[in-house]
Structure formats: C-alpha cells, structure tokens
Design a protein around this motif. Sequence first.
Motif, PDB file in Angstrom:
ATOM      1  N   VAL A 127       0.836  -1.204   0.000  1.00 18.04           N
ATOM      2  CA  VAL A 127       0.000   0.000   0.000  1.00 18.04           C
ATOM      3  C   VAL A 127       0.870   1.253   0.000  1.00 18.04           C
ATOM      4  N   TYR A 128       0.471   2.236  -0.831  1.00 12.87           N
ATOM      5  CA  TYR A 128       1.140   3.536  -0.885  1.00 12.87           C
ATOM      6  C   TYR A 128       0.183   4.599  -0.360  1.00 12.87           C
ATOM      7  N   ILE A 129       0.663   5.394   0.604  1.00 18.53           N
ATOM      8  CA  ILE A 129      -0.168   6.417   1.242  1.00 18.53           C
ATOM      9  C   ILE A 129       0.463   7.787   1.000  1.00 18.53           C
ATOM     10  N   PRO A 130      -0.124   8.599   0.111  1.00 20.00           N
ATOM     11  CA  PRO A 130       0.424   9.941  -0.144  1.00 20.00           C
ATOM     12  C   PRO A 130      -0.082  10.950   0.883  1.00 20.00           C
ATOM     13  N   GLU A 131       0.821  11.784   1.362  1.00 24.06           N
ATOM     14  CA  GLU A 131       0.475  12.856   2.283  1.00 24.06           C
ATOM     15  C   GLU A 131       1.252  14.096   1.888  1.00 24.06           C
ATOM     16  N   GLU A 132       0.861  15.227   2.446  1.00 24.49           N
ATOM     17  CA  GLU A 132       1.583  16.452   2.164  1.00 24.49           C
ATOM     18  C   GLU A 132       3.003  16.332   2.709  1.00 24.49           C
ATOM     19  N   GLY A 133       3.978  16.421   1.825  1.00 24.37           N
ATOM     20  CA  GLY A 133       5.376  16.398   2.249  1.00 24.37           C
ATOM     21  C   GLY A 133       6.013  15.033   2.311  1.00 24.37           C
ATOM     22  N   ARG A 134       5.229  13.966   2.144  1.00 23.01           N
ATOM     23  CA  ARG A 134       5.836  12.648   2.161  1.00 23.01           C
ATOM     24  C   ARG A 134       4.901  11.622   1.518  1.00 23.01           C
ATOM     25  N   GLY A 135       5.504  10.508   1.102  1.00 24.07           N
ATOM     26  CA  GLY A 135       4.739   9.379   0.591  1.00 24.07           C
ATOM     27  C   GLY A 135       5.230   8.119   1.283  1.00 24.07           C
ATOM     28  N   THR A 136       4.344   7.392   1.906  1.00 24.89           N
ATOM     29  CA  THR A 136       4.723   6.242   2.718  1.00 24.89           C
ATOM     30  C   THR A 136       4.298   4.948   2.051  1.00 24.89           C
ATOM     31  N   LEU A 137       5.231   4.005   1.965  1.00 25.47           N
ATOM     32  CA  LEU A 137       4.931   2.688   1.396  1.00 25.47           C
ATOM     33  C   LEU A 137       4.868   1.677   2.527  1.00 25.47           C
ATOM     34  N   CYS A 138       3.741   0.986   2.623  1.00 25.99           N
ATOM     35  CA  CYS A 138       3.540  -0.048   3.632  1.00 25.99           C
ATOM     36  C   CYS A 138       3.860  -1.393   2.993  1.00 25.99           C
ATOM     37  N   VAL A 139       4.930  -2.035   3.472  1.00 26.65           N
ATOM     38  CA  VAL A 139       5.521  -3.210   2.827  1.00 26.65           C
ATOM     39  C   VAL A 139       5.208  -4.466   3.631  1.00 26.65           C
ATOM     40  N   SER A 140       4.909  -5.556   2.926  1.00 26.27           N
ATOM     41  CA  SER A 140       4.632  -6.846   3.562  1.00 26.27           C
ATOM     42  C   SER A 140       5.914  -7.660   3.699  1.00 26.27           C
ATOM     43  N   SER A 141       5.955  -8.521   4.733  1.00 25.32           N
ATOM     44  CA  SER A 141       7.122  -9.364   4.968  1.00 25.32           C
ATOM     45  C   SER A 141       6.808 -10.854   4.907  1.00 25.32           C
ATOM     46  N   GLN A 142       5.527 -11.213   4.968  1.00 25.93           N
ATOM     47  CA  GLN A 142       5.108 -12.603   4.902  1.00 25.93           C
ATOM     48  C   GLN A 142       3.828 -12.709   4.080  1.00 25.93           C
ATOM     49  N   VAL A 143       3.560 -13.908   3.560  1.00 26.51           N
ATOM     50  CA  VAL A 143       2.272 -14.202   2.932  1.00 26.51           C
ATOM     51  C   VAL A 143       1.412 -14.792   4.035  1.00 26.51           C
TER      52      VAL A 143
END
Length: 411
Positions: A127-143
């Motif tokens: 998941v990618y979450i755009p915000e003012e001044g930054r963009g955050t990527l939420c990364v998975s580590s397991q299935v």
Amino acid sequence: MAVSLDLTDNSAREALAASARANTVEMPTLIGLTRPQLAETLKQAGVPERQVRMRVQQLWHWLYVRGVSDFDDMTNVSKDLRAMLKENFSIARPEIVEEQVSADGTRKWLLRFPSRGAGRPVEVETVYIPEEGRGTLCVSSQVGCTLTCTFCHTGTQRLVRNLTSEEIVSQLLLARDRLGDFPDRDTPQGAIVPSEGRKVSNVVMMGMGEPLYNYDNVRDALLVFADGDGLSLSKRRITLSTSGVVPGIVRIGEETGVMLAISLHATNDALRDELVPINKKYPLKELLDACRAYPGLSNARRITFEYVMLKGVNDSLADAKELVRLLKGIPAKINLIPFNKWPGSAYECSDWEQIEKFADFINANGYASPIRTPRGQDILAACGQLKSASERMKKTERLAYEAMMIAGHGD
C-alpha cells in the motif's frame, strides 16, 4: 470512489511480460542481495575477483538508482557480461495482479510471486499512502501471518510462507516504477503524490506478516533500502513494526538502525493476551524492557506505540492513564488508530469523541498522540485490513497442480 486501474498500457504490459518470463523459470535474482552477497554471487558466476568491486557498484547503481529491470539497459556494462547475467539471473519485477486507487489517493497493489515451496504462486498486498510532504509505502514481509491478532484482517489468513529479501525490496522498486519515482519515469496522470521531493520517502514494515519472524530476509531488505549509494532512504524514515517478538527487537536495532514501532493495543496482560496472542509468550514487562534497551533511543529517535481504538474494549480513560504509566521513561509517540472494520470482525471503532478524549489525556501527560487518519478504507487498504487469497496447498493438491502445469507447459 475507488477504482481498479487498467493495466493494458504499454509500460504495464512490458512489466507484466517481464514478470511472466521470470516466473516461468525461476532464475536466481540479484535484487535484494546485500553488497557482500552480490559480490559473492558475481564471483561464483565467474566474474574475475579484481573486477568484482567495480561490477557490484555498477549493478547497484543500475538496480537502485536508475531502477532498471532489464540487463540490456545497463549501458556501461560490457555486452559479454550483460549476456552472462541475462542467461543466469533475473532482475524482473513481480506481476501486478491488481492495482486499486482509493478516493483519497491511497494505492494498493496485489502482487504475485513464485510458489517457492507454497505449492502455487503466492500473492501479497502493498500500500502507498500519499500525504503532504511525504509518501509512505507499507511493505509486507510474509504471505499471511502466524499471530492471529483478533482485530486484524491479515491474522485471519494462515501463514503461507516468508517473503525473500528480493520480494520485500521488489515491493519498493515496483511502487517507484508505478509512481514515476525513478529518473526518466513519468508520474501517472492524476496521481496524488507529494508536491516535491521523492514520491516514496518513507517505508514502514507494517504490511502483511510479522517482520521479526522473517528476520534475516527483513534485515537484508532494510540494509538495501538504507544504502546511501542506492535507494538511499534515511534510517529515520524506515520503520519496522512488531507485535512484540522480544528477542529480535534489540538485535534489529543494532544491525539496521531503523526506527521501531510496537503494536501495543492493550495496557494489561490479560487483554493483550486476547488481542495480541504473542503476549502470552512475551508479556508486557519483557516487551517494554526490550523497548527501553533499543539502540539509539532518545527524544529524537522515539519508539512509536500503535494503539487501535476498540469501542468498549481498550478506550476508557482508565486505559489512557495506565498507558501513560506503562510507558514512563520511554521516549515515545503513541499513534491512536481508529479501528478499520473488515468483513466478519466482531469489533467496533471507538466513538470519535472518546478517541479525542483519550488523545487529549495522553497529550496532556507529555506524549505526542496523533490520531491516524483512516486511509484507503474503500479498497481495504487501511491498517489491519490487508489480506490476500493465498493459502498453502496440501501435498495432494500441490502434486495435482504441478502435473497440470507440466501438461499445460506452464500456462
């Protein structure tokens, strides 16, 4: 209104074709290797030892600065070496099964990776979450996940397998591809992204799975994320979230230096045993002792404690008072997370007025206590909502599936 994107444009077709070629025959990958691992891989492949250091630097630049996914694009690498690399290794992106865009600009990718012991190809969500001044990527580590936290949708999907360091790093590479965050790439028309700077400026290991139960692969991926001559993400912009795997907490801090987040959600062992069952193995005292020992902890490098707000469960002022008492002496920020409903959940989100009272009390007692704005709820991309359809196949199912694949030549 949420939308699912049409992936029939040329760039998407090329990425999917490359993925399909890579997944037909599983070649070793160069993505996700640390520098020492990449050097050893090149030596084993026949690159003369006197050239290895230079070749590592060249490949690192092309993979993580330029973002190429085809060896032929590495124009300052000799044709003979490119041919050897192409014959023996892969740097292809994963297949995008689906790309959804929320009404608030949040993007969710469903990505497919090879089976690697799971019986059939597996899928995870990023998941990618755009915000003012930054963009955050939420990364998975397991299935899937082993932890069965009762408020979390991912916890209803049994663990299928760990992701490799390549598969973890590839989530960031693919997101930067799709957002136009590499040189000479265009941002998709109409995409919501930060107005300046990098499109993906922050990474949080908060997707599917418990990162510290996939320790080696997660550590190696974090080192690749933070390498200053490659993806070059600041360690202060990389956060690993754990539900409380105590033995790995201090170790991951020593070996990577990234920021730490703790999925807390309760202020006593009895309730946390129910909400976050790993608490039965590592109770609150052990968890908080590990937090106090986290390397580099200071007011400038605070631990984030995540606290999901569940109506009538953990949202009273008595809970707020106990939370302040528990965290005394720990440089901390407390993220209050309005519960994100998912199909079949027995919980409800706390009333907004109660969340604000809870936050006001914590703020008045010296802790920053932002209320996380729910993002991507319309595409089930919000905190605690991620889940894929992947399941580990039984042996009889796996054998039948493999026979079918052989008969159909992998189609």
